[in-house]
Motif scaffolding. Sequence first.
Motif, PDB file in Angstrom:
ATOM      1  N   MET A  52       1.165  -1.263  -0.220  1.00 49.09           N
ATOM      2  CA  MET A  52      -0.111   0.027  -0.115  1.00 49.09           C
ATOM      3  C   MET A  52       0.566   1.433  -0.072  1.00 49.09           C
ATOM      4  SD  MET A  52      -3.430  -0.771   2.421  1.00 49.09           S
ATOM      5  CE  MET A  52      -3.715   0.733   2.826  1.00 49.09           C
ATOM      6  N   PHE A  53       2.326   1.403   0.674  1.00 46.19           N
ATOM      7  CA  PHE A  53       2.975   2.637   0.714  1.00 46.19           C
ATOM      8  C   PHE A  53       3.972   2.563  -0.692  1.00 46.19           C
ATOM      9  CE2 PHE A  53       0.597   2.667   4.529  1.00 46.19           C
ATOM     10  CZ  PHE A  53       0.761   3.781   5.220  1.00 46.19           C
ATOM     11  N   LYS A  54       4.138   1.088  -1.305  1.00 46.23           N
ATOM     12  CA  LYS A  54       4.851   1.129  -2.314  1.00 46.23           C
ATOM     13  C   LYS A  54       5.669   0.925  -1.846  1.00 46.23           C
ATOM     14  CE  LYS A  54       1.307   3.518  -4.664  1.00 46.23           C
ATOM     15  NZ  LYS A  54       1.275   5.003  -6.274  1.00 46.23           N
ATOM     16  N   TRP A  55       5.950  -0.012  -0.460  1.00 44.22           N
ATOM     17  CA  TRP A  55       7.958   0.420  -0.446  1.00 44.22           C
ATOM     18  C   TRP A  55       8.510  -0.985  -0.944  1.00 44.22           C
ATOM     19  CZ3 TRP A  55      10.808  -3.744   2.425  1.00 44.22           C
ATOM     20  CH2 TRP A  55      12.076  -3.182   2.604  1.00 44.22           C
ATOM     21  N   THR A  56       7.842  -1.801  -1.819  1.00 44.91           N
ATOM     22  CA  THR A  56       8.218  -2.787  -2.620  1.00 44.91           C
ATOM     23  C   THR A  56       8.422  -2.895  -3.862  1.00 44.91           C
ATOM     24  OG1 THR A  56       5.807  -4.030  -2.461  1.00 44.91           O
ATOM     25  CG2 THR A  56       7.322  -4.756  -0.708  1.00 44.91           C
ATOM     26  N   ASN A  57       8.081  -1.423  -4.380  1.00 37.80           N
ATOM     27  CA  ASN A  57       8.696  -1.116  -5.682  1.00 37.80           C
ATOM     28  C   ASN A  57       9.811  -1.702  -6.138  1.00 37.80           C
ATOM     29  OD1 ASN A  57       6.186   0.038  -6.034  1.00 37.80           O
ATOM     30  ND2 ASN A  57       6.653   2.069  -5.590  1.00 37.80           N
ATOM     31  N   THR A  58      10.852  -1.921  -5.530  1.00 37.42           N
ATOM     32  CA  THR A  58      11.973  -2.387  -6.173  1.00 37.42           C
ATOM     33  C   THR A  58      12.547  -3.401  -5.578  1.00 37.42           C
ATOM     34  OG1 THR A  58      13.762  -1.818  -4.332  1.00 37.42           O
ATOM     35  CG2 THR A  58      13.276   0.117  -5.571  1.00 37.42           C
ATOM     36  N   LYS A  59      13.598  -4.231  -6.830  1.00 37.62           N
ATOM     37  CA  LYS A  59      13.973  -5.664  -6.883  1.00 37.62           C
ATOM     38  C   LYS A  59      14.193  -5.895  -5.440  1.00 37.62           C
ATOM     39  CE  LYS A  59      16.324  -9.884  -9.292  1.00 37.62           C
ATOM     40  NZ  LYS A  59      16.344  -9.677 -10.329  1.00 37.62           N
ATOM     41  N   LYS A  60      15.186  -5.228  -5.050  1.00 39.79           N
ATOM     42  CA  LYS A  60      15.921  -5.138  -3.575  1.00 39.79           C
ATOM     43  C   LYS A  60      15.252  -5.384  -2.901  1.00 39.79           C
ATOM     44  CE  LYS A  60      19.897  -3.415  -1.054  1.00 39.79           C
ATOM     45  NZ  LYS A  60      21.029  -1.997  -1.086  1.00 39.79           N
ATOM     46  N   ARG A  61      14.173  -4.583  -2.275  1.00 43.28           N
ATOM     47  CA  ARG A  61      13.396  -4.558  -1.022  1.00 43.28           C
ATOM     48  C   ARG A  61      11.820  -5.932  -1.041  1.00 43.28           C
ATOM     49  NH1 ARG A  61      11.532   1.723  -0.967  1.00 43.28           N
ATOM     50  NH2 ARG A  61      13.601   2.912  -0.097  1.00 43.28           N
ATOM     51  N   ARG A  62      12.341  -5.914  -2.029  1.00 44.54           N
ATOM     52  CA  ARG A  62      10.638  -7.458  -2.375  1.00 44.54           C
ATOM     53  C   ARG A  62      11.691  -8.162  -1.767  1.00 44.54           C
ATOM     54  NH1 ARG A  62       8.920  -5.238  -7.130  1.00 44.54           N
ATOM     55  NH2 ARG A  62      10.646  -6.571  -7.803  1.00 44.54           N
ATOM     56  N   GLY A  63      13.290  -8.510  -2.323  1.00 43.77           N
ATOM     57  CA  GLY A  63      13.828  -9.172  -2.048  1.00 43.77           C
ATOM     58  C   GLY A  63      14.596  -9.832   0.110  1.00 43.77           C
ATOM     59  N   LEU A  64      14.115  -8.507   0.427  1.00 47.22           N
ATOM     60  CA  LEU A  64      14.042  -8.403   1.600  1.00 47.22           C
ATOM     61  C   LEU A  64      13.422  -8.566   2.976  1.00 47.22           C
ATOM     62  CD1 LEU A  64      15.930  -7.620   4.060  1.00 47.22           C
ATOM     63  CD2 LEU A  64      15.642  -5.272   3.783  1.00 47.22           C
ATOM     64  N   LEU A  65      12.026  -7.725   1.776  1.00 49.71           N
ATOM     65  CA  LEU A  65      10.745  -8.635   2.210  1.00 49.71           C
ATOM     66  C   LEU A  65      10.541  -9.836   2.037  1.00 49.71           C
ATOM     67  CD1 LEU A  65       8.529  -7.695   4.187  1.00 49.71           C
ATOM     68  CD2 LEU A  65       7.286  -7.539   1.576  1.00 49.71           C
ATOM     69  N   PHE A  66      10.493 -10.154   1.311  1.00 54.69           N
ATOM     70  CA  PHE A  66      10.831 -11.724   1.173  1.00 54.69           C
ATOM     71  C   PHE A  66      11.605 -12.605   2.007  1.00 54.69           C
ATOM     72  CE2 PHE A  66       8.467 -10.448  -2.665  1.00 54.69           C
ATOM     73  CZ  PHE A  66       6.892 -10.165  -2.237  1.00 54.69           C
ATOM     74  N   GLY A  67      13.037 -12.402   1.720  1.00 55.12           N
ATOM     75  CA  GLY A  67      13.813 -13.753   2.653  1.00 55.12           C
ATOM     76  C   GLY A  67      12.963 -13.093   3.816  1.00 55.12           C
ATOM     77  N   VAL A  68      12.503 -11.723   4.792  1.00 57.73           N
ATOM     78  CA  VAL A  68      12.186 -11.552   6.379  1.00 57.73           C
ATOM     79  C   VAL A  68      11.650 -12.694   6.373  1.00 57.73           C
ATOM     80  CG1 VAL A  68      11.568 -10.312   8.034  1.00 57.73           C
ATOM     81  CG2 VAL A  68      13.796 -10.001   6.347  1.00 57.73           C
ATOM     82  N   MET A  69      10.097 -12.708   5.348  1.00 60.43           N
ATOM     83  CA  MET A  69       8.702 -13.628   5.860  1.00 60.43           C
ATOM     84  C   MET A  69       9.475 -14.882   6.240  1.00 60.43           C
ATOM     85  SD  MET A  69       5.874 -11.267   4.144  1.00 60.43           S
ATOM     86  CE  MET A  69       6.222 -11.188   2.643  1.00 60.43           C
ATOM     87  N   GLY A  70      10.113 -15.443   4.918  1.00 60.52           N
ATOM     88  CA  GLY A  70      10.553 -16.687   4.920  1.00 60.52           C
ATOM     89  C   GLY A  70      11.332 -17.196   5.852  1.00 60.52           C
ATOM     90  N   ILE A  71      12.029 -16.406   6.442  1.00 60.57           N
ATOM     91  CA  ILE A  71      12.591 -16.872   7.540  1.00 60.57           C
ATOM     92  C   ILE A  71      11.553 -17.044   8.876  1.00 60.57           C
ATOM     93  CG2 ILE A  71      14.576 -16.320   9.294  1.00 60.57           C
ATOM     94  CD1 ILE A  71      16.148 -14.890   7.448  1.00 60.57           C
TER      95      ILE A  71
END
Length: 233
Positions: A52-71
């Motif tokens: 909603m806040f468009k924090w995941t617009n970049t590939k790096k941020r998406r990777g970081l978010l999905f990595g944390v959620m995956g862990i």
Amino acid sequence: MLKFIQIVSILIGLSFVTLMVAFIITLSGGLHLIYLVFTIPVCLFVWIVCSMFKWTNTKKRRGLLFGVMGIALLIAAIKPIQHYYKMSIPTVDAEIDVTVYQPFVPGNKVVKNKASLRLTESLPRLDGATAMYPLYAAFVEATYPKGEYPPYNSRVQVSRTPEAYQNLIAGDVDLIFAAAPSTSQEWQAEKEGLTFDMTPIGREAFVFFVHRKNKIDNLTLEQVKKNICWRNN
């Protein structure tokens, strides 16, 4: 302001659904899933807010978010994985199917014996441990009049040892087949002004199994006894 209202609405909705699912899982005995039940909606909520806040617009941020959620999901899945792994290990059922030993049922597994004693009236009400049922079922078939004696609702019933002692103390049965009473069971009988009249009919033995790679092969009986006593204390 609109986004804030949306976030609060999503949070309330996810919280309600999560609590309902957690309640149902707890009632059904699935406590090993409880961490996963809470982790999944938290990850989903974080992902929605970040989107909603468009924090995941970049590939790096998406990777970081999905990595944390995956862990987080992996850690939450440890308990379920351990549970289902343990459930997949073959085990031997210690309980017996008492129905195959019911007296006077054609094809039962009761040992056939001939007895000079034949009971016709005032039949003793019997109870006992599950492991002892085959023995006293054979006694019944040899001495009782032919009839129906279902194991859970008749004059010849079967319970676990604690329940059998409770039934005997309460006067619901006349005779039980079980291991010797514990101190607590003797105390309960004394409280009711009763004493047990015990007749030994057999001895119980312990068989110890060890891993085939265990190199210890010279334990004495006294050492085993001391270790058992220490463990129980």
